[in-house]
Each structure stands twice: as structure tokens, then as C-alpha cells.
Write an enzyme that holds these catalytic residues in place. Structure first.
Site, short mmCIF file in Angstrom:
data_model
loop_
_atom_site.label_atom_id
_atom_site.label_comp_id
_atom_site.label_asym_id
_atom_site.label_seq_id
_atom_site.Cartn_x
_atom_site.Cartn_y
_atom_site.Cartn_z
N HIS A 34 0.85 -1.20 0.00
CA HIS A 34 0.00 0.00 0.00
C HIS A 34 0.88 1.25 0.00
O HIS A 34 2.09 1.15 0.18
CB HIS A 34 -0.82 0.08 1.30
CG HIS A 34 -1.66 -1.09 1.63
ND1 HIS A 34 -3.01 -1.11 1.39
CD2 HIS A 34 -1.37 -2.27 2.23
CE1 HIS A 34 -3.52 -2.26 1.83
NE2 HIS A 34 -2.54 -2.98 2.34
N GLU A 116 2.53 -0.78 4.42
CA GLU A 116 2.29 0.57 3.92
C GLU A 116 3.63 1.25 3.68
O GLU A 116 4.52 1.20 4.53
CB GLU A 116 1.50 1.41 4.94
CG GLU A 116 0.09 0.95 5.18
CD GLU A 116 -0.93 1.55 4.22
OE1 GLU A 116 -0.54 2.28 3.28
OE2 GLU A 116 -2.13 1.30 4.43
N HIS A 155 -2.53 -2.96 -3.32
CA HIS A 155 -3.89 -2.78 -2.84
C HIS A 155 -4.85 -2.68 -4.03
O HIS A 155 -5.98 -3.17 -3.99
CB HIS A 155 -3.95 -1.52 -1.97
CG HIS A 155 -5.13 -1.45 -1.07
ND1 HIS A 155 -5.40 -0.35 -0.31
CD2 HIS A 155 -6.12 -2.32 -0.79
CE1 HIS A 155 -6.51 -0.54 0.39
NE2 HIS A 155 -6.96 -1.74 0.11
N ASP A 165 -3.42 2.34 -5.00
CA ASP A 165 -2.06 2.23 -4.47
C ASP A 165 -1.49 0.82 -4.62
O ASP A 165 -2.25 -0.13 -4.67
CB ASP A 165 -2.02 2.69 -2.99
CG ASP A 165 -2.97 1.91 -2.06
OD1 ASP A 165 -4.15 1.75 -2.40
OD2 ASP A 165 -2.50 1.48 -1.00
#
Length: 180
Positions: A34, A116, A155, A165
């Protein structure tokens, strides 16, 4: 060399997020990449950490009012300088994927690990991020034998109607070719 001990990445700064739950399926087999920045396209602050810990002050930026009721997290957050924060132990389900599906399996949170990257769809990621992502990925592939290189996705791959993303600025070629 990174390693996993007691479901935590040794060397990562651990900041527990309440936004997690027990996994019903312990067969971790998917890695989801992400991006996030708070406010959007702004880096080098602690707003993402506060967001994942439900400590974000909605009065600090207008955008924060839009997201103040969201309860999300990830397992790992790789900052622009390559430093890593872990929010959820790997044996627990982080709430990163939302409504998602991969190869017919719904609720990807149940069988995935979410990473992330501090970034945005259209801003290049840093060399430090690619290096740490490579190191972390290799440790995860070693630890979780059902997680294979072809089961590393963005994602956008598991929620294409909702998410974009890690975006076009993420070099899948560079990342994948770095993996041993």
C-alpha cells in the site's frame, strides 16, 4: 539481517494499533503493498502513526475530519528514510485491505500481511524504502511458506474499484527483480 521473533519484526519500532483482530485463518499467504501519506502527499510527520493508533486529531488538518472515524492499520509502515514501524503482530489480522478479493478469496485481511509505504501514487518512492521492502519481503517469504513471490500484490489488485495504491510511481519491476 532482519528476523521475525514472537510475531514481531526485530528492529522495527513497535507501536500497537487497536485496529486488529484474531485471524480465523492462520495460513498467511498474501503480501499486500500500500501507500499512505497524511495529509495526502505530505511526508516526514507522525500523522500516519497517530491515524493507525486512533490518536489523530481531526482539528489538525481539514482532511483529517474526513477520515476521523476510520479504523485501519497495517502490519508494517516503511517511512521515506527506510525506518520501519510495526503496528500489528503478524499473527493478528491488521485492518488494511478493506473489502477485497484475491483469486476468489474474500477478506484479504484474513490471510495477508499489509505493508504501507510512506508515499503517494504519483511521487517516487525512495531507495531506502525499496531496500527495506526487499529485506522485509525476503524475511516474510522465508517465514511464511505459503506466501510466494507471485502472491505479492498491490492494494489496487485486490480492491481495484476502490484503490489505486501503491500507484504508477511504484516500480514493480525494480522491486521484484531485487528479490532473491
Amino acid at each position: 539481517m532482519l528476523e521475525i521473533k514472537d510475531n514481531l519484526l526485530v528492529g522495527a519500532n513497535f507501536k500497537q494499533s487497536p485496529n486488529c483482530s484474531e485471524r480465523l485463518n492462520q495460513d498467511i499467504s498474501l503480501l499486500v503493498i500500500h501507500n499512505i501519506s497524511l495529509p495526502p502527499n505530505k511526508f516526514g510527520n507522525d500523522f500516519v502513526e497517530k491515524f493507525f493508533q486512533n490518536k489523530l486529531n481531526p482539528n489538525e488538518h481539514p482532511y483529517f475530519k474526513e477520515i476521523e472515524n476510520l479504523k485501519v492499520s497495517c502490519h508494517l509502515f516503511i517511512k521515506r528514510d527506510g525506518s520501519i514501524i510495526q503496528f500489528v503482530p503478524f499473527n493478528l489480522k491488521a485492518w488494511h485491505a478493506g473489502v477485497s478479493i484475491y483469486e476468489g478469496q474474500e477478506d484479504c485481511n484474513e490471510f495477508s500481511i499489509g505493508i504501507e509505504l510512506e508515499g503517494a501514487d504519483d511521487i517516487d518512492y525512495t531507495e531506502e524504502q525499496y531496500e527495506k521492502l526487499k529485506e522485509v519481503t525476503e524475511v516474510l517469504l522465508d517465514k511464511y511458506p505459503l506466501m510466494k513471490k507471485h502472491r505479492i500484490v498491490g492494494h489496487s489488485d485486490i480492491a481495484p474499484s476502490r484503490k489505486t495504491d501503491p500507484g504508477p510511481s511504484f516500480s514493480w519491476k525494480k522491486y521484484r527483480s531485487s528479490l532473491s
